[in-house]
Design a protein around this motif. Structure first.
Motif, PDB file in Angstrom:
ATOM      1  N   ILE A  90      49.285  50.444  41.074  1.00  0.00           N
ATOM      2  CA  ILE A  90      49.617  49.335  40.179  1.00  0.00           C
ATOM      3  C   ILE A  90      48.340  48.870  39.498  1.00  0.00           C
ATOM      4  N   SER A  91      48.401  48.683  38.190  1.00  0.00           N
ATOM      5  CA  SER A  91      47.196  48.310  37.440  1.00  0.00           C
ATOM      6  C   SER A  91      46.749  46.898  37.805  1.00  0.00           C
ATOM      7  N   ALA A  92      45.485  46.620  37.526  1.00  0.00           N
ATOM      8  CA  ALA A  92      44.922  45.293  37.797  1.00  0.00           C
ATOM      9  C   ALA A  92      45.721  44.214  37.069  1.00  0.00           C
ATOM     10  N   TYR A  93      46.043  44.464  35.796  1.00  0.00           N
ATOM     11  CA  TYR A  93      46.773  43.449  35.022  1.00  0.00           C
ATOM     12  C   TYR A  93      48.155  43.187  35.626  1.00  0.00           C
ATOM     13  N   ARG A  94      48.901  44.254  35.938  1.00  0.00           N
ATOM     14  CA  ARG A  94      50.261  44.088  36.473  1.00  0.00           C
ATOM     15  C   ARG A  94      50.248  43.366  37.819  1.00  0.00           C
ATOM     16  N   LEU A  95      49.263  43.711  38.659  1.00  0.00           N
ATOM     17  CA  LEU A  95      49.184  43.069  39.967  1.00  0.00           C
ATOM     18  C   LEU A  95      48.845  41.586  39.826  1.00  0.00           C
ATOM     19  N   LEU A  96      47.934  41.258  38.918  1.00  0.00           N
ATOM     20  CA  LEU A  96      47.600  39.851  38.686  1.00  0.00           C
ATOM     21  C   LEU A  96      48.788  39.092  38.110  1.00  0.00           C
ATOM     22  N   ASP A  97      49.554  39.733  37.239  1.00  0.00           N
ATOM     23  CA  ASP A  97      50.734  39.090  36.670  1.00  0.00           C
ATOM     24  C   ASP A  97      51.753  38.793  37.773  1.00  0.00           C
ATOM     25  N   HIS A  98      51.924  39.740  38.685  1.00  0.00           N
ATOM     26  CA  HIS A  98      52.840  39.544  39.807  1.00  0.00           C
ATOM     27  C   HIS A  98      52.374  38.388  40.698  1.00  0.00           C
ATOM     28  N   LEU A  99      51.070  38.367  40.996  1.00  0.00           N
ATOM     29  CA  LEU A  99      50.520  37.306  41.857  1.00  0.00           C
ATOM     30  C   LEU A  99      50.589  35.944  41.171  1.00  0.00           C
ATOM     31  N   ALA A 100      50.415  35.937  39.851  1.00  0.00           N
ATOM     32  CA  ALA A 100      50.488  34.671  39.108  1.00  0.00           C
ATOM     33  C   ALA A 100      51.907  34.099  39.172  1.00  0.00           C
ATOM     34  N   ILE A 101      52.910  34.958  39.104  1.00  0.00           N
ATOM     35  CA  ILE A 101      54.308  34.502  39.238  1.00  0.00           C
ATOM     36  C   ILE A 101      54.519  33.895  40.623  1.00  0.00           C
ATOM     37  N   LEU A 102      53.988  34.562  41.655  1.00  0.00           N
ATOM     38  CA  LEU A 102      54.117  34.042  43.018  1.00  0.00           C
ATOM     39  C   LEU A 102      53.424  32.689  43.166  1.00  0.00           C
ATOM     40  N   LYS A 103      52.377  32.468  42.370  1.00  0.00           N
ATOM     41  CA  LYS A 103      51.664  31.189  42.421  1.00  0.00           C
ATOM     42  C   LYS A 103      52.341  30.119  41.567  1.00  0.00           C
ATOM     43  N   GLY A 104      53.454  30.479  40.930  1.00  0.00           N
ATOM     44  CA  GLY A 104      54.225  29.477  40.191  1.00  0.00           C
ATOM     45  C   GLY A 104      53.885  29.333  38.729  1.00  0.00           C
ATOM     46  N   ILE A 105      53.138  30.288  38.163  1.00  0.00           N
ATOM     47  CA  ILE A 105      52.829  30.240  36.722  1.00  0.00           C
ATOM     48  C   ILE A 105      53.981  30.932  35.995  1.00  0.00           C
ATOM     49  N   VAL A 106      54.931  30.139  35.524  1.00  0.00           N
ATOM     50  CA  VAL A 106      56.177  30.697  34.999  1.00  0.00           C
ATOM     51  C   VAL A 106      56.064  31.159  33.545  1.00  0.00           C
ATOM     52  N   SER A 107      55.161  30.563  32.778  1.00  0.00           N
ATOM     53  CA  SER A 107      55.025  30.916  31.369  1.00  0.00           C
ATOM     54  C   SER A 107      54.318  32.259  31.217  1.00  0.00           C
ATOM     55  N   LYS A 108      54.963  33.216  30.581  1.00  0.00           N
ATOM     56  CA  LYS A 108      54.369  34.538  30.377  1.00  0.00           C
ATOM     57  C   LYS A 108      53.103  34.441  29.534  1.00  0.00           C
ATOM     58  N   LYS A 109      53.134  33.589  28.500  1.00  0.00           N
ATOM     59  CA  LYS A 109      51.966  33.412  27.642  1.00  0.00           C
ATOM     60  C   LYS A 109      50.793  32.833  28.441  1.00  0.00           C
ATOM     61  N   GLU A 110      51.083  31.835  29.286  1.00  0.00           N
ATOM     62  CA  GLU A 110      50.023  31.216  30.097  1.00  0.00           C
ATOM     63  C   GLU A 110      49.437  32.234  31.073  1.00  0.00           C
ATOM     64  N   ARG A 111      50.309  33.035  31.690  1.00  0.00           N
ATOM     65  CA  ARG A 111      49.825  34.058  32.620  1.00  0.00           C
ATOM     66  C   ARG A 111      48.926  35.046  31.901  1.00  0.00           C
ATOM     67  N   HIS A 112      49.370  35.512  30.728  1.00  0.00           N
ATOM     68  CA  HIS A 112      48.613  36.503  29.965  1.00  0.00           C
ATOM     69  C   HIS A 112      47.228  35.973  29.602  1.00  0.00           C
ATOM     70  N   GLU A 113      47.175  34.751  29.091  1.00  0.00           N
ATOM     71  CA  GLU A 113      45.890  34.175  28.681  1.00  0.00           C
ATOM     72  C   GLU A 113      44.963  33.963  29.875  1.00  0.00           C
ATOM     73  N   GLN A 114      45.535  33.478  31.003  1.00  0.00           N
ATOM     74  CA  GLN A 114      44.706  33.216  32.176  1.00  0.00           C
ATOM     75  C   GLN A 114      44.188  34.513  32.791  1.00  0.00           C
ATOM     76  N   ILE A 115      45.024  35.533  32.842  1.00  0.00           N
ATOM     77  CA  ILE A 115      44.619  36.812  33.422  1.00  0.00           C
ATOM     78  C   ILE A 115      43.483  37.440  32.604  1.00  0.00           C
ATOM     79  N   LEU A 116      43.635  37.465  31.286  1.00  0.00           N
ATOM     80  CA  LEU A 116      42.588  38.049  30.443  1.00  0.00           C
ATOM     81  C   LEU A 116      41.285  37.268  30.566  1.00  0.00           C
TER      82      LEU A 116
END
Length: 294
Positions: A91-117
């Motif tokens: 699993i790529s670094a980005y996909r894994l971070l996106d998955h973990l961000a959802i588990l942490k309650g970051i529901v906005s896809k845009k917010e997750r994308h910006e924070q991960i980058l």
């Protein structure tokens, strides 16, 4: 200002092993170093703070809230990098971070994308965002571990033995990253590597056999040993004799010769030279004194 207040914390396992005994600590914003040998109780304390296990007795307050009664409060504000950090294969670094961000309650896809980058940029991993994390080097994996710990803008971060096994360049890069993170939040660095605490932390504690044996400022503790640490070069065959007669706090081979460091209020004998103490001297002196009490 964030605060972590640990009072009279005890943990005894079912087999009777006392992992923590009456530990009391006050921790504020900044880098806090928790030093101790392997098996001293550091990981038990970190897991208790992270509410991954319950203590036998005692209290832990984070910003005034009892986290043993309300564990969700600290979990919402916590970033945690355990000693063993596992990842999903392929699993790529980005996909894994996106998955973990959802588990942490970051529901906005845009917010997750910006924070991960942003976090991948901060940890110098952005160019590897599409690469599988299991293929990362040890240093890259530790930086990824900090990246996931920073998801959700935590107020407290726990890192457990983060630089063990890293080469000097990766260790310096990782420590610089920790130092930047620790300016506005609590960062607890649990380690047995004295140099990491010396380089990064303004407050520290030493734990041995589950008991807190020091809490203080590294520089002040070093100053307290000035004029009390002596060095002598001896042969290996003489080591036991010196152990029997002097308070040896550490010994190491240097160019094939055995250098011993001794704690003493005055010159032990004519062959010893006074040396400037460092945090290693503080650490080994306290461990030695603690062993003598047992």
């Amino acid at each position: 200002m964030n605060s972590l207040s640990i009072k009279n914390l005890n943990k005894t396992y079912e087999n009777g092993t006392a992992a923590l005994t009456d530990v009391t600590l006050e921790i504020k914003n900044g880098m806090f170093g928790l030093l101790g040998p392997n098996g001293a109780g550091k990981s038990t304390l970190m897991r208790t703070i992270a509410t991954l296990q319950e203590p036998s007795s005692g209290t832990v307050l984070f910003n005034g809230i009892d986290i043993l009664e309300d564990p969700s409060f600290i979990r919402e504000n916590l970033g945690y990098l355990p000693q063993e950090f596992g990842v999903y294969p392929k699993i790529s670094a980005y996909r894994l971070l996106d998955h973990l961000a959802i588990l942490k309650g970051i529901v906005s896809k845009k917010e997750r994308h910006e924070q991960i980058l942003y976090l991948l940029q901060q940890t110098n991993l952005l160019q590897y965002k599409d690469q599988a994390v299991h293929s990362f080097s040890g240093g890259m994996r530790q930086r990824f571990g900090i990246t996931q710990a920073l998801l959700g803008d935590p107020k407290i971060i726990i890192v457990d033995e983060p630089t063990a096994g890293l080469d000097p360049e990766e260790r310096n890069r990782f420590n610089n990253l920790l130092s930047e993170i620790g300016e506005n939040i609590i960062v607890i660095l649990s380690t047995h590597i004295v140099e990491d605490v010396r380089d990064l932390c303004t407050k520290m504690a030493i734990i041995s056999n589950g008991t807190l044996i020091l809490e203080g400022n590294p520089e002040k503790e070093i100053d307290s040993l000035k004029g009390k640490v002596w060095m002598k070069v001896i042969s290996k065959t003489e080591l036991q004799e010196y152990k029997d007669n002097f308070n040896i706090i550490s010994s190491n081979l240097n160019s094939g010769k055995l250098h011993i460091h001794v704690f003493s209020e005055q010159q032990p004998n004519s062959g010893f030279n006074l040396i400037s103490p460092d945090l290693s001297a503080v650490y080994f002196t306290l461990l030695s004194q603690n062993q003598l009490k047992k």
